[in-house]
Design an enzyme around this catalytic site. Structure first.
Site, PDB file in Angstrom:
ATOM      1  CE  LYS A 153      -4.292   0.768   4.311  1.00 21.25           C
ATOM      2  NZ  LYS A 153      -5.476   0.707   4.996  1.00 21.25           N
TER       3      LYS A 153
ATOM      4  CG  HIS B 105     -10.969  -1.979   6.747  1.00 17.75           C
ATOM      5  ND1 HIS B 105     -10.613  -1.801   8.314  1.00 17.75           N
ATOM      6  CD2 HIS B 105     -10.063  -2.472   6.019  1.00 17.75           C
ATOM      7  CE1 HIS B 105      -9.358  -2.380   8.006  1.00 17.75           C
ATOM      8  NE2 HIS B 105      -9.186  -2.680   6.721  1.00 17.75           N
TER       9      HIS B 105
ATOM     10  CG  ASN C 237      -1.946  -1.046   1.211  1.00 13.92           C
ATOM     11  OD1 ASN C 237      -2.377  -1.391   0.189  1.00 13.92           O
ATOM     12  ND2 ASN C 237      -2.107  -1.627   2.332  1.00 13.92           N
TER      13      ASN C 237
HETATM   14  C1  LIG Z   1      -5.631  -0.148   5.932  1.00 15.72           C
HETATM   15  C2  LIG Z   1      -7.215   0.315   6.445  1.00 15.72           C
HETATM   16  C3  LIG Z   1      -7.307   0.884   7.644  1.00 15.72           C
HETATM   17  C4  LIG Z   1      -6.338   0.459   8.910  1.00 15.72           C
HETATM   18  O1  LIG Z   1      -5.413   1.465   8.963  1.00 15.72           O
HETATM   19  P1  LIG Z   1      -4.033   1.006   9.646  1.00 15.72           P
HETATM   20  O2  LIG Z   1      -3.416   2.529   9.962  1.00 15.72           O
HETATM   21  O3  LIG Z   1      -3.436   0.100   8.559  1.00 15.72           O
HETATM   22  O4  LIG Z   1      -4.460   0.266  10.863  1.00 15.72           O
HETATM   23  C5  LIG Z   1      -8.822   1.250   8.096  1.00 15.72           C
HETATM   24  N1  LIG Z   1      -9.447   1.413   6.856  1.00 15.72           N
HETATM   25  C6  LIG Z   1      -9.493   0.831   5.725  1.00 15.72           C
HETATM   26  C7  LIG Z   1     -10.406   1.007   4.846  1.00 15.72           C
HETATM   27  C8  LIG Z   1      -8.161   0.408   5.433  1.00 15.72           C
HETATM   28  O5  LIG Z   1      -7.925  -0.086   4.471  1.00 15.72           O
END
Ligand SMILES: *Cc1c(COP(=O)(O)O)cnc(C)c1O
Length: 405
Positions: A255, A150, A64
Site C-alpha cells: 500500500k 479483513h 492504495n
Molecule cells: C490489504 C490488506 C491486507 C493484505 O495485504 P496484502 O499485502 O495486500 O496481501 C491485510 N489486511 C488489511 C486490513 C488490508 O487492507
C-alpha cells in the site's frame, strides 16, 4: 471390420457427462443473479494518480499507493540495483537458502523504525494474517475480533478452529463485556484482533484503549496496521509503532510503501516462534531482491515524507467536507480512505460508471465485501492528488447528485 471406437458414441455417459464442475456454474449463476458478478479490469498505470483504461485516461481514486511511491525514482532505482546485484529470485525459502543479508538488514531496520523488538518479513499481508493467526491459536483459544476485520484475518482464525466472537465495530464496551465473560471459561488463550485503520471505512481504532484492555484481561493483542503504515503514526510507521503492549503488528508494503510484501513486528522470542512454527513463513520462497530494494528505499524515505502525509490528511479533510455538503455520508472516516456511502448496490454501480464517463476511477464496493445495504464508493487519496484533481472529483459527484435528485 470394426468401426473405429469413438468415445462420444461408446461412452455410456457421453450424453450425460457427470458434471463434476456443476458447482462452478451454480456459484457463477448465483453471483450473476445477486448482481454480485465481478470481473478483472485491466488498467495501465500512467503516473502516481492516473491510469489508462481502454485508451481513456482516468484520474485514479481507487489505489492504495497513498504516497505515490510505486512510481518513485528512488524505489525503482533500488529495485533495479538489487536485481542486478542479487538476481531476480531469492531461490529458496527463508529457512533453506533464501535469507540474504538484505532480508536480515531490512528486518533489523524495520524493527528500529517501528520501535519494536523484532520484525519478520512475509510475502503478503494476506499470507501473514492467514498464517500467523493460525500459528498463534489452537482449538481451545478464543478470538475476539472486530465485526469489520479483513478477510485475511478471518482466514487465519478459521484455519485455527479457535472460537471466534465478533464484537460490534470499534465498540470497546462490547469487547470488554466479552472479555469479562471469557474469564469464566477455560480457554487456552484469548486474542484480540482488529485493524488500526479500517480498510473499507477509513476510521481508526483506539490503540491505547485496546492495549489497556489486553493488559487488564491478559489477552494477546494483534493489530493489522495495513492502511496506517506509511501514512500515520511516528514518522509514518503506523498507529501501532512505538506502542508497548501490542503483541503482534502486521503491516504491508503493498500500500503506502508502493511495493509488495508484508511484515510482522513482535518480541524477539515471538519472531523465533514464527520462524519455527508458522507454515506461511516456512513453506514459501523468500521475497525477491527487487522487492527488498524497493522496500528499503521506501523505508529510507519515510522520515522525510511528513509534508506529503500532511497534504494527504488535509486533502482528505477537505474532500469529506465537500462530500458532506453535497449531502453524502462519509461514515466515521478520519483518514485518507473515504467511503462515499450510497447504500443501494445498483446506484453505487451507476455512480461509479458515471464517474468513469467523467474521467474518474472510483470503484464500487458492495456485498459481500461490505454488509448488504452498505454499498459505497471507496475513495482513496494520494499525496499526489492536486487540489484540481479533488475539485474534479467533487464536481463530477455533484453533477450526479443533481441528476438523481
Ligand atoms: C490489504 C490488506 C491486507 C493484505 O495485504 P496484502 O499485502 O495486500 O496481501 C491485510 N489486511 C488489511 C486490513 C488490508 O487492507
Amino acid at each position: 471390420m470394426t468401426e473405429p471406437i469413438s468415445l462420444s458414441q461408446s461412452h455410456p455417459l457421453a450424453d450425460h457427462p457427470p458434471s463434476k464442475m456443476a458447482f462452478v456454474n451454480r456459484a457463477l449463476a448465483e453471483r450473476r443473479e445477486a448482481q454480485q458478478w465481478r470481473s478483472l479490469q485491466p488498467l495501465t498505470p500512467v503516473d502516481a494518480v492516473q491510469v489508462r483504461k481502454n485508451d481513456r485516461l482516468l484520474l485514479n481514486f481507487s489505489a492504495n499507493d497513498y504516497l505515490g511511491l510505486s512510481k518513485q525514482p528512488a524505489l525503482i532505482e533500488a529495485a533495479q540495483r538489487y536485481t542486478a546485484q542479487y538476481g531476480t529470485g531469492a531461490t529458496a525459502s527463508r529457512l533453506v537458502a533464501g535469507t540474504y543479508p538484505i532480508h536480515q538488514q531490512l528486518e533489523e531496520k524495520l524493527a528500529i523504525a517501528c520501535g519494536r523488538e523484532a520484525a519478520l518479513l512475509f510475502n503478503t499481508g494476506f499470507q501473514a494474517n492467514s498464517s500467523v493467526l493460525a500459528a498463534l491459536l489452537d482449538r481451545q483459544s478464543l478470538v475476539l475480533g472486530d465485526r469489520l476485520i479483513h478477510n485475511s484475518l478471518l482466514q487465519g482464525i478459521l484455519a485455527s478452529r479457535a472460537r471466534l466472537i465478533r464484537y460490534r465495530h470499534n465498540d470497546l464496551t462490547h469487547l470488554e463485556s466479552a472479555l469479562k465473560q471469557a474469564m469464566t471459561q477455560s480457554y487456552s488463550r484469548i486474542l484480540i484482533v482488529t485493524e488500526t485503520v479500517f480498510s473499507m471505512d477509513g476510521d481508526r481504532s483506539d490503540v491505547s484503549a485496546l492495549v489497556q484492555l489486553a493488559q487488564q484481561y491478559n489477552a494477546i493483542l494483534y493489530l493489522d496496521d495495513a492502511h496506517a503504515v506509511g501514512v500515520l503514526g511516528p514518522e509514518g510507521m503506523g498507529l501501532a509503532a512505538q506502542q508497548a503492549g501490542v503483541d503482534v503488528v502486521v503491516g504491508t508494503f503493498g500500500k503506502a510503501f508502493g511495493a509488495f510484501g508484508a511484515f510482522v513486528t513482535c518480541s524477539a522470542q515471538l519472531r523465533e516462534y514464527l520462524i519455527n512454527c508458522c507454515p506461511g513463513l516456512i513453506y514459501t520462497t523468500a521475497l525477491p531482491p527487487a522487492v527488498i530494494g524497493a522496500i528499503d528505499a521506501a523505508l529510507n524515505l519515510m522520515p522525510q515524507l511528513e509534508a506529503d502525509r500532511q497534504r494527504l490528511s488535509q486533502g482528505a479533510d477537505w474532500l469529506r467536507k465537500q462530500l458532506q455538503s453535497l449531502g453524502y455520508g462519509t461514515g466515521a472516516s478520519s483518514t485518507h480512505i473515504i467511503p462515499l456511502m450510497i447504500g443501494d448496490e445498483e446506484k453505487t454501480l451507476q455512480l461509479s460508471q458515471q464517474l468513469e464517463d467523467a474521467g474518474i476511477l472510483a470503484i464500487a464496493i458492495r456485498p459481500p465485501t461490505v454488509a448488504k445495504g452498505a454499498s459505497r464508493l471507496r475513495l482513496t487519496l494520494s499525496s499526489h492528488h492536486r487540489p484540481q484533481h479533488l475539485n474534479q472529483l467533487v464536481q463530477a459527484i455533484g453533477a450526479f447528485a443533481e441528476a438523481i435528485a
